[in-house]
Motif scaffolding. Structure first.
Motif, mmCIF file in Angstrom:
data_model
loop_
_atom_site.group_PDB
_atom_site.id
_atom_site.type_symbol
_atom_site.label_atom_id
_atom_site.label_comp_id
_atom_site.label_asym_id
_atom_site.label_seq_id
_atom_site.Cartn_x
_atom_site.Cartn_y
_atom_site.Cartn_z
ATOM 1 N N LYS A 27 1.022 -1.334 0.297
ATOM 2 C CA LYS A 27 0.259 -0.297 0.261
ATOM 3 C C LYS A 27 1.055 0.797 -0.022
ATOM 4 N N ARG A 28 2.049 0.581 0.789
ATOM 5 C CA ARG A 28 2.537 2.361 0.765
ATOM 6 C C ARG A 28 3.785 2.705 -0.175
ATOM 7 N N LYS A 29 3.925 1.720 -1.202
ATOM 8 C CA LYS A 29 4.372 1.370 -2.355
ATOM 9 C C LYS A 29 3.499 1.936 -3.165
ATOM 10 N N LEU A 30 2.726 1.637 -3.705
ATOM 11 C CA LEU A 30 1.547 1.815 -3.792
ATOM 12 C C LEU A 30 1.036 4.062 -3.948
ATOM 13 N N VAL A 31 0.787 3.750 -2.986
ATOM 14 C CA VAL A 31 0.899 5.504 -3.016
ATOM 15 C C VAL A 31 2.177 6.434 -2.669
ATOM 16 N N GLU A 32 3.504 6.325 -2.756
ATOM 17 C CA GLU A 32 4.568 6.610 -3.033
ATOM 18 C C GLU A 32 5.090 6.278 -4.911
ATOM 19 N N ARG A 34 1.895 6.976 -7.486
ATOM 20 C CA ARG A 34 1.335 7.820 -7.000
ATOM 21 C C ARG A 34 1.734 9.093 -6.861
ATOM 22 N N ALA A 35 2.251 9.189 -5.735
ATOM 23 C CA ALA A 35 3.188 10.847 -5.480
ATOM 24 C C ALA A 35 3.816 10.749 -6.239
ATOM 25 N N LYS A 36 4.939 9.790 -6.581
ATOM 26 C CA LYS A 36 5.584 10.628 -7.678
ATOM 27 C C LYS A 36 5.074 10.440 -8.941
ATOM 28 N N LEU A 37 4.043 9.939 -9.414
ATOM 29 C CA LEU A 37 3.574 9.956 -11.082
ATOM 30 C C LEU A 37 2.789 11.217 -10.331
ATOM 31 N N GLU A 38 2.182 12.286 -9.976
ATOM 32 C CA GLU A 38 1.504 13.003 -9.422
ATOM 33 C C GLU A 38 2.315 14.635 -9.759
ATOM 34 N N ALA A 39 3.635 13.848 -9.141
ATOM 35 C CA ALA A 39 4.180 14.985 -9.236
ATOM 36 C C ALA A 39 5.332 14.647 -10.663
ATOM 37 N N GLN A 40 5.314 14.128 -11.299
ATOM 38 C CA GLN A 40 5.931 14.358 -12.831
ATOM 39 C C GLN A 40 4.904 14.769 -13.672
ATOM 40 N N LYS A 41 3.436 14.507 -13.445
ATOM 41 C CA LYS A 41 2.360 15.342 -13.928
ATOM 42 C C LYS A 41 2.326 16.599 -13.355
ATOM 43 N N LYS A 42 2.696 17.365 -12.415
ATOM 44 C CA LYS A 42 3.199 18.088 -12.282
ATOM 45 C C LYS A 42 3.754 19.752 -13.019
ATOM 46 N N LYS A 43 5.214 18.390 -12.748
ATOM 47 C CA LYS A 43 6.688 19.102 -13.483
ATOM 48 C C LYS A 43 6.435 19.586 -14.976
ATOM 49 N N GLN A 44 5.653 18.496 -15.919
ATOM 50 C CA GLN A 44 5.468 18.406 -16.712
ATOM 51 C C GLN A 44 4.616 19.705 -17.504
ATOM 52 N N ARG A 45 3.580 20.175 -16.558
ATOM 53 C CA ARG A 45 2.257 20.689 -16.609
ATOM 54 C C ARG A 45 3.356 22.101 -16.068
ATOM 55 N N GLU A 46 4.004 22.297 -15.120
ATOM 56 C CA GLU A 46 5.238 23.826 -14.949
ATOM 57 C C GLU A 46 6.197 24.178 -16.582
ATOM 58 N N GLU A 47 6.319 22.693 -17.083
ATOM 59 C CA GLU A 47 7.376 22.996 -18.136
ATOM 60 C C GLU A 47 6.493 23.558 -19.240
#
Length: 206
Positions: A27-32, A34-47
Protein backbone atom coordinates in the motif's frame (compact mmCIF):
# COMPACT_ATOMS: atom_id res chain seq x y z
CA UNK A 1 -1.89 -31.39 22.96
CA UNK A 2 -2.99 -28.11 24.34
CA UNK A 3 0.52 -26.81 23.81
CA UNK A 4 0.47 -27.85 20.19
CA UNK A 5 -2.74 -25.92 19.69
CA UNK A 6 -1.21 -22.85 21.18
CA UNK A 7 1.81 -23.16 18.95
CA UNK A 8 -0.43 -23.50 15.93
CA UNK A 9 -2.42 -20.44 16.92
CA UNK A 10 0.77 -18.48 17.46
CA UNK A 11 2.05 -19.44 14.04
CA UNK A 12 -1.27 -18.50 12.49
CA UNK A 13 -1.16 -15.12 14.21
CA UNK A 14 2.38 -14.48 13.01
CA UNK A 15 1.38 -15.47 9.52
CA UNK A 16 -1.51 -12.98 9.51
CA UNK A 17 0.78 -10.28 10.85
CA UNK A 18 3.30 -10.93 8.09
CA UNK A 19 0.49 -10.76 5.51
CA UNK A 20 -0.75 -7.49 7.02
CA UNK A 21 2.77 -6.05 6.97
CA UNK A 22 3.14 -7.18 3.37
CA UNK A 23 -0.14 -5.54 2.34
CA UNK A 24 0.80 -2.37 4.24
CA UNK A 25 4.15 -2.28 2.46
CA UNK A 26 2.48 -2.74 -0.90
CA UNK A 27 0.00 0.00 0.00
CA UNK A 28 2.84 2.40 0.89
CA UNK A 29 4.62 1.57 -2.37
CA UNK A 30 1.42 2.26 -4.31
CA UNK A 31 0.97 5.62 -2.54
CA UNK A 32 4.60 6.53 -3.26
CA UNK A 33 4.19 5.57 -6.91
CA UNK A 34 1.06 7.69 -7.20
CA UNK A 35 2.79 10.62 -5.50
CA UNK A 36 5.77 10.25 -7.84
CA UNK A 37 3.46 10.12 -10.86
CA UNK A 38 1.58 13.22 -9.68
CA UNK A 39 4.89 15.03 -9.17
CA UNK A 40 5.97 14.11 -12.70
CA UNK A 41 2.67 15.31 -14.13
CA UNK A 42 2.93 18.57 -12.15
CA UNK A 43 6.46 19.14 -13.37
CA UNK A 44 5.38 18.44 -16.94
CA UNK A 45 2.49 20.91 -16.65
CA UNK A 46 4.82 23.56 -15.22
CA UNK A 47 7.28 23.02 -18.06
CA UNK A 48 4.47 23.29 -20.62
CA UNK A 49 3.17 26.48 -18.97
CA UNK A 50 6.68 27.94 -18.93
CA UNK A 51 7.11 27.07 -22.60
CA UNK A 52 3.76 28.66 -23.51
CA UNK A 53 4.64 31.75 -21.47
CA UNK A 54 7.96 32.07 -23.27
CA UNK A 55 6.25 31.68 -26.65
CA UNK A 56 3.68 34.31 -25.67
CA UNK A 57 6.44 36.69 -24.60
CA UNK A 58 8.14 36.16 -27.95
CA UNK A 59 4.88 36.88 -29.79
CA UNK A 60 4.32 40.06 -27.75
CA UNK A 61 7.89 41.19 -28.36
CA UNK A 62 7.54 40.53 -32.10
CA UNK A 63 4.22 42.41 -32.25
CA UNK A 64 5.78 45.31 -30.37
CA UNK A 65 8.74 45.33 -32.75
CA UNK A 66 6.42 45.39 -35.76
CA UNK A 67 4.35 48.20 -34.21
CA UNK A 68 7.51 50.22 -33.55
CA UNK A 69 8.70 49.65 -37.11
CA UNK A 70 5.28 50.63 -38.48
CA UNK A 71 5.22 53.77 -36.31
CA UNK A 72 8.75 54.69 -37.41
CA UNK A 73 7.87 54.28 -41.09
CA UNK A 74 4.71 56.34 -40.57
CA UNK A 75 6.69 59.12 -38.89
CA UNK A 76 9.22 59.06 -41.72
CA UNK A 77 6.41 59.26 -44.28
CA UNK A 78 4.78 62.14 -42.39
CA UNK A 79 8.13 63.93 -42.27
CA UNK A 80 8.57 63.47 -46.04
CA UNK A 81 5.01 64.69 -46.67
CA UNK A 82 5.55 67.70 -44.42
CA UNK A 83 8.79 68.50 -46.25
CA UNK A 84 7.04 68.27 -49.63
CA UNK A 85 4.16 70.42 -48.40
CA UNK A 86 6.59 73.00 -47.04
CA UNK A 87 8.38 73.08 -50.39
CA UNK A 88 5.07 73.53 -52.23
CA UNK A 89 4.04 76.31 -49.87
CA UNK A 90 7.39 78.00 -50.26
CA UNK A 91 7.07 77.79 -54.04
CA UNK A 92 3.55 79.23 -53.87
CA UNK A 93 4.75 82.02 -51.62
CA UNK A 94 7.47 82.88 -54.09
CA UNK A 95 4.90 83.05 -56.88
CA UNK A 96 2.70 85.24 -54.70
CA UNK A 97 5.48 87.75 -53.96
CA UNK A 98 5.80 91.04 -55.76
CA UNK A 99 3.12 93.59 -56.48
CA UNK A 100 4.49 96.44 -54.39
CA UNK A 101 2.99 99.93 -54.29
CA UNK A 102 -0.27 101.59 -53.25
CA UNK A 103 -3.64 100.94 -54.80
CA UNK A 104 -5.03 103.56 -57.06
CA UNK A 105 -8.37 105.22 -56.12
CA UNK A 106 -11.52 103.95 -57.80
CA UNK A 107 -14.90 105.60 -58.08
CA UNK A 108 -16.54 102.39 -56.89
CA UNK A 109 -14.60 102.14 -53.68
CA UNK A 110 -11.89 99.51 -54.35
CA UNK A 111 -8.92 99.11 -56.69
CA UNK A 112 -5.86 96.96 -57.33
CA UNK A 113 -2.33 98.35 -57.45
CA UNK A 114 -1.73 100.37 -60.58
CA UNK A 115 1.43 98.45 -61.59
CA UNK A 116 -0.21 95.03 -61.43
CA UNK A 117 -3.72 93.83 -62.29
CA UNK A 118 -5.88 95.65 -64.76
CA UNK A 119 -8.76 97.98 -64.03
CA UNK A 120 -11.09 95.26 -65.28
CA UNK A 121 -9.81 92.96 -62.56
CA UNK A 122 -10.38 95.69 -59.98
CA UNK A 123 -13.99 95.95 -61.14
CA UNK A 124 -14.44 92.20 -60.78
CA UNK A 125 -12.96 92.32 -57.27
CA UNK A 126 -15.41 95.06 -56.34
CA UNK A 127 -18.28 92.98 -57.64
CA UNK A 128 -17.21 90.04 -55.50
CA UNK A 129 -16.25 91.77 -52.26
CA UNK A 130 -18.57 94.80 -52.02
CA UNK A 131 -21.80 92.75 -51.44
CA UNK A 132 -20.14 91.02 -48.48
CA UNK A 133 -19.22 94.24 -46.65
CA UNK A 134 -21.59 94.82 -43.75
CA UNK A 135 -21.19 98.37 -42.45
CA UNK A 136 -24.05 100.51 -41.19
CA UNK A 137 -22.26 103.41 -39.53
CA UNK A 138 -22.66 106.93 -40.88
CA UNK A 139 -19.21 108.39 -41.41
CA UNK A 140 -17.86 111.77 -42.39
CA UNK A 141 -14.85 112.18 -44.60
CA UNK A 142 -13.55 109.59 -47.03
CA UNK A 143 -12.24 106.58 -45.08
CA UNK A 144 -9.69 104.45 -46.87
CA UNK A 145 -8.53 100.99 -45.77
CA UNK A 146 -5.71 99.35 -47.72
CA UNK A 147 -5.53 95.55 -47.48
CA UNK A 148 -2.69 93.50 -48.90
CA UNK A 149 -3.90 90.12 -50.17
CA UNK A 150 -1.96 87.07 -51.30
CA UNK A 151 -3.68 84.71 -53.74
CA UNK A 152 -3.32 81.11 -54.85
CA UNK A 153 -3.32 80.35 -58.60
CA UNK A 154 -7.04 79.54 -58.42
CA UNK A 155 -7.82 82.90 -56.77
CA UNK A 156 -8.21 81.60 -53.22
CA UNK A 157 -7.20 84.21 -50.66
CA UNK A 158 -4.36 82.56 -48.75
CA UNK A 159 -3.26 85.61 -46.80
CA UNK A 160 -4.29 89.13 -45.99
CA UNK A 161 -3.22 91.97 -43.74
CA UNK A 162 -4.38 95.48 -43.08
CA UNK A 163 -1.64 97.49 -44.69
CA UNK A 164 -3.14 100.89 -43.95
CA UNK A 165 -5.89 101.46 -41.38
CA UNK A 166 -8.70 103.83 -42.29
CA UNK A 167 -8.95 105.33 -38.83
CA UNK A 168 -12.31 103.63 -38.28
CA UNK A 169 -11.86 100.21 -36.71
CA UNK A 170 -15.39 99.10 -37.58
CA UNK A 171 -14.81 99.78 -41.28
CA UNK A 172 -11.45 98.01 -41.27
CA UNK A 173 -12.97 94.93 -39.60
CA UNK A 174 -15.95 94.95 -41.98
CA UNK A 175 -13.56 94.89 -44.94
CA UNK A 176 -11.51 92.02 -43.52
CA UNK A 177 -14.65 90.01 -42.74
CA UNK A 178 -15.92 90.60 -46.27
CA UNK A 179 -12.68 89.20 -47.70
CA UNK A 180 -12.99 86.13 -45.46
CA UNK A 181 -16.53 85.61 -46.69
CA UNK A 182 -15.54 86.14 -50.33
CA UNK A 183 -12.73 83.54 -50.08
CA UNK A 184 -11.92 83.51 -53.82
CA UNK A 185 -11.17 86.47 -56.11
CA UNK A 186 -11.76 86.36 -59.89
CA UNK A 187 -9.23 86.11 -62.70
CA UNK A 188 -7.92 89.17 -64.48
CA UNK A 189 -10.02 89.42 -67.68
CA UNK A 190 -7.06 90.81 -69.61
CA UNK A 191 -4.50 88.14 -68.71
CA UNK A 192 -6.79 85.24 -67.90
CA UNK A 193 -4.78 84.62 -64.75
CA UNK A 194 -5.11 85.44 -61.06
CA UNK A 195 -2.51 87.89 -59.74
CA UNK A 196 -0.16 86.55 -57.08
CA UNK A 197 -1.17 89.39 -54.82
CA UNK A 198 -2.32 92.97 -54.73
CA UNK A 199 -3.11 95.94 -52.51
CA UNK A 200 -6.84 96.60 -52.38
CA UNK A 201 -8.26 99.99 -51.39
CA UNK A 202 -11.69 100.05 -49.79
CA UNK A 203 -13.78 103.17 -49.16
CA UNK A 204 -17.29 103.17 -47.61
CA UNK A 205 -18.47 105.83 -50.03
CA UNK A 206 -18.01 106.02 -53.78
Amino acid sequence: MQRDAQIALEREREKRERELEKRELEKRKLVEQRAKLEAQKKKQREEELAKKKLEQQKLVAEAKRKDEEKRRKLEEQEARDAKKLAAIREENMKRMQGMAGTGAPSSTGAAAQSSGPSAGWAARVIGKVRPNIVFTEVVTGNLEAVVEVRLAPDGTIVGKRLKKASGNKAWDEAVLRALDKTEVLPRDPETGRVPNGADLVFRPRS
